[in-house]
Write a protein that holds these residues in place. Structure first.
Motif, PDB file in Angstrom:
ATOM      1  N   MET A 172     -11.280 -34.239 -20.416  1.00 22.70           N
ATOM      2  CA  MET A 172     -11.182 -33.701 -21.778  1.00 22.70           C
ATOM      3  C   MET A 172     -11.483 -32.205 -21.760  1.00 22.70           C
ATOM      4  O   MET A 172     -12.504 -31.775 -21.229  1.00 22.70           O
ATOM      5  N   LEU A 173     -10.574 -31.399 -22.322  1.00 21.85           N
ATOM      6  CA  LEU A 173     -10.709 -29.953 -22.298  1.00 21.85           C
ATOM      7  C   LEU A 173     -10.625 -29.383 -23.705  1.00 21.85           C
ATOM      8  O   LEU A 173      -9.863 -29.878 -24.539  1.00 21.85           O
ATOM      9  N   TYR A 223      -9.211 -30.257 -28.738  1.00 16.64           N
ATOM     10  CA  TYR A 223      -9.379 -30.849 -27.415  1.00 16.64           C
ATOM     11  C   TYR A 223      -8.073 -31.480 -26.935  1.00 16.64           C
ATOM     12  O   TYR A 223      -7.283 -32.013 -27.721  1.00 16.64           O
ATOM     13  N   VAL A 224      -7.869 -31.411 -25.607  1.00 16.22           N
ATOM     14  CA  VAL A 224      -6.722 -32.041 -24.946  1.00 16.22           C
ATOM     15  C   VAL A 224      -7.237 -32.755 -23.697  1.00 16.22           C
ATOM     16  O   VAL A 224      -8.394 -32.587 -23.309  1.00 16.22           O
ATOM     17  N   THR A 225      -6.368 -33.538 -23.066  1.00 13.88           N
ATOM     18  CA  THR A 225      -6.808 -34.289 -21.888  1.00 13.88           C
ATOM     19  C   THR A 225      -6.738 -33.480 -20.607  1.00 13.88           C
ATOM     20  O   THR A 225      -7.589 -33.604 -19.729  1.00 13.88           O
ATOM     21  N   SER A 235      -0.422 -33.633 -27.166  1.00 14.56           N
ATOM     22  CA  SER A 235      -1.497 -34.494 -27.665  1.00 14.56           C
ATOM     23  C   SER A 235      -2.760 -33.669 -27.889  1.00 14.56           C
ATOM     24  O   SER A 235      -3.174 -32.912 -27.017  1.00 14.56           O
ATOM     25  N   PHE A 236      -3.378 -33.838 -29.064  1.00 14.92           N
ATOM     26  CA  PHE A 236      -4.580 -33.057 -29.352  1.00 14.92           C
ATOM     27  C   PHE A 236      -5.513 -33.809 -30.283  1.00 14.92           C
ATOM     28  O   PHE A 236      -5.109 -34.726 -31.021  1.00 14.92           O
ATOM     29  N   LEU A 287      -7.059 -41.775 -24.368  1.00  7.77           N
ATOM     30  CA  LEU A 287      -7.942 -41.206 -23.357  1.00  7.77           C
ATOM     31  C   LEU A 287      -8.858 -40.145 -23.970  1.00  7.77           C
ATOM     32  O   LEU A 287     -10.053 -40.075 -23.647  1.00  7.77           O
ATOM     33  N   LEU A 288      -8.300 -39.324 -24.857  1.00  7.84           N
ATOM     34  CA  LEU A 288      -9.101 -38.301 -25.526  1.00  7.84           C
ATOM     35  C   LEU A 288     -10.268 -38.919 -26.293  1.00  7.84           C
ATOM     36  O   LEU A 288     -11.420 -38.502 -26.167  1.00  7.84           O
TER      37      LEU A 288
END
Length: 273
Positions: free
Chosen positions: A1-2, A45-47, A56-57, A83-84
């Protein structure tokens, strides 16, 4: 997660450029770009580093003792969003805002992951209405005698908040932000007294439409919507409105003005851990 650096938010926003009726797309991200520049606590955040491919966010706006959560993806698979959420922790009360029906399962899996029962989860539905730009040109923008329209001032936030059905300990801050950083409209009498109003939400939709009871049946709600439609369209954005399922009065108003029901979206409140 970023967490995406803020100088990358416009790139994410532009991935959603092709569909401006998407309430968790271009205009939503653009709204929070402006809010973050004004010091609001916003993170996206993104994966992984491949986010420009799937878009995806998870957007988190924290204020007061709660947070608003917005999510979306351009991919057919929901794995990235799942996943996020599975790798993200938030202990304060939070609200999933305006997600599409296809994301219900993602929210449910997150809910179960927090040890909560699905019997406690309520997907609160909202209708999304759209008014095409071609229809806006045909709207009768004639004024009502002794009524002046103009933008709201921060001093009006308390009145707007007090008449909002979802008023809470934290909602005044949200209303203040919407008035300060977005398009708004107030209907004022000849003495400058506020009689009714309409805001534009972070999603980009018309919201908080309200006319004080003594001044109803004069066409003020219709006038406010027509004024807001013109102002929003002038920015190049699509004109959208959100209406709770059982609000028959608002549905009739927007139907009469030419708005069309295009989608249903949902909201879910997650209690503090």
């Amino acid at each position: 997660m970023l967490a995406i650096a803020r100088d990358q938010w416009r790139l994410l926003r532009d991935l959603y450029q092709s569909d401006r009726t998407n309430l968790t797309g271009y205009d939503l991200i653009n709204s929070f770009i402006c809010l973050s520049e004004c010091g609001e606590n916003v993170e996206i955040y993104v994966t992984d580093a491949n986010w420009p491919k799937h878009g995806s966010f998870l957007l988190v706006h924290s204020f007061g003792n709660k947070a608003e959560i917005h999510l979306n993806t351009l991919g057919e698979s929901l794995d990235q969003l799942q996943l996020l959420l599975s790798s993200w922790q938030l202990n304060k009360r939070h609200l999933f805002c305006g997600y599409e029906i296809r994301f219900k399962h993602v929210v449910e899996q997150y809910w179960l992951g927090k040890g909560l029962s699905l019997g406690q989860l309520e997907h609160q539905g909202t209708l999304v209405y759209h008014l095409p730009h071609s229809e806006i040109k045909q709207l009768d923008l004639g004024p009502i005698s002794d009524i002046k329209l103009g933008s709201l001032h921060i001093k009006h936030a308390a009145a707007v908040d007090a008449h909002w059905p979802y008023c809470s300990n934290d909602s005044l801050l949200l209303i203040r932000n919407l008035i300060q950083h977005n398009i708004s409209a107030g209907a004022f009498d000849s003495e400058g007294q506020l009689l009714g109003w309409c805001l534009r939400s972070s999603h980009g939709s018309l919201s908080n439409l309200y006319v004080l009871p003594p001044h109803r049946r004069r066409g003020l709600a219709s006038l406010l919507v027509r004024f807001m439609a013109q102002e929003i369209a002038a920015t190049g954005a699509e004109v959208l409105a959100t209406i709770v399922f059982d609000n028959e009065i608002s549905r009739k108003l927007f139907d009469k003005l030419g708005f069309k029901h295009i989608q249903d979206i949902y909201w879910a409140v997650v209690p503090a851990s």
